[in-house]
Design an enzyme around this catalytic site. Structure first.
Site, PDB file in Angstrom:
ATOM      1  N   TYR A  36     -25.273  13.922  12.516  1.00  8.11           N
ATOM      2  CA  TYR A  36     -25.009  13.133  11.306  1.00  8.11           C
ATOM      3  C   TYR A  36     -24.137  13.971  10.388  1.00  8.11           C
ATOM      4  CZ  TYR A  36     -29.036  15.375   8.773  1.00  8.11           C
ATOM      5  OH  TYR A  36     -29.902  16.247   8.180  1.00  8.11           O
ATOM      6  N   GLU A 100     -19.699  12.289  15.298  1.00  8.03           N
ATOM      7  CA  GLU A 100     -20.263  12.397  13.946  1.00  8.03           C
ATOM      8  C   GLU A 100     -20.655  11.000  13.477  1.00  8.03           C
ATOM      9  OE1 GLU A 100     -21.233  14.585  11.773  1.00  8.03           O
ATOM     10  OE2 GLU A 100     -20.346  16.498  12.410  1.00  8.03           O
TER      11      GLU A 100
HETATM   12 ZN   LIG Z   1     -24.069  18.585  13.348  1.00 10.37          ZN
END
Ligand SMILES: [Zn+2]
Length: 255
Positions: A36, A100
């Site tokens: 994240y 991500e």
């Molecule tokens: Zn990370």
């Protein structure tokens, strides 16, 4: 990827980051690492991953509404894992693809991941593991490969849902109960056995028979991924049984 065309059909466009290099020893991606962003605003997180000053990046970025951008070509070494290890390998960036996921994370009070975002992550991950033939046991969180430093994508990340979508290794966690457990300061054969099981599964940990700080962090990382109901770094019966079941359920390595 060309300047305009993403490599995954799940990505809507290319938004290039300069933060990447050569994969060492001509390695190809054999792991998928989920993160994240840990920042309050997703636009700022995206800009940071594309800012040469930050020296960080990932191959893909997934917005809260499920839109996906490709930042780094899959053939290149993106800078997402940092100091990390898995299954004896230490240069995780050279052998992995990084995603991500925009989410404020623990610093932002750990808000849940929106359904449409998780659907996108699952579809993107499925596409990547299929094209690169990445084994289920090598779809991991940043916290799995860097348990001493990182807690992302966090205990609210729905690994079970990903598994149901055909991505990653997972077994139903054993029920938590009170009873015998191991924690900081314990020593001896049972601790050595616990550490050996964690190492056998892939975690980077010294087998020394002492339930030290590193062991506690690895146990917490394991719980975050595989037994998220209680993340406390205490090796209770449920944690140990879940780990044993996972090892037993590992797909046979391809010959
Ligand atoms: Zn990370």
């Amino acid at each position: 990827m060309s300047a305009l065309t993403p490599e995954s059909p799940l990505a809507s466009k290319v938004f290039p980051s300069p933060n990447h290099g050569e994969r060492k020893d001509g390695q190809r991606p054999s792991m998928l690492i989920l993160h994240y962003t840990g920042m309050p605003h997703e636009g700022e997180a995206l800009q940071w991953l594309c800012n040469p000053v930050s020296q960080v990046s990932a191959h893909y970025f997934v917005f809260g509404d499920g839109r996906v951008l490709q930042l780094v070509p899959e053939s290149r070494r993106a800078w997402h894992a940092g100091l990390s290890s898995w299954d004896g390998e230490h240069d995780i960036n050279s052998c992995s693809i990084g995603i991500e996921i925009a989410n404020p994370g623990h610093p932002g009070g750990l808000p849940p991941f929106p359904e449409e975002q998780i659907e996108s992550v699952a579809a993107l991950a499925k596409d990547i593991v299929t094209r690169w033939r990445i084994p289920a046991t090598r779809v991991l969180g940043h916290s799995d490969v860097a348990p001493g430093r990182k807690v992302d994508p966090g205990e609210l990340f729905p690994w079970k849902k990903l598994h149901e979508a055909g991505v990653g290794h997972w077994v139903a966690p054993a029920a938590t109960s009170d009873g015998r457990f191991f924690s900081r300061g314990d020593q001896g054969m049972p601790i050595e056995a616990l550490q050996a099981m964690l190492v056998m599964y892939g975690y980077g940990l010294k087998i020394n028979g002492v339930f030290d700080e590193d062991t506690e962090k690895v146990v917490a990382a394991f719980q975050r991924h595989f037994r998220p109901e209680r993340v406390d770094g205490v090796a209770d019966a449920s944690t140990i049984t879940t780990l044993r079941n996972l090892i037993a359920a590992r797909p046979q390595a391809a010959a």
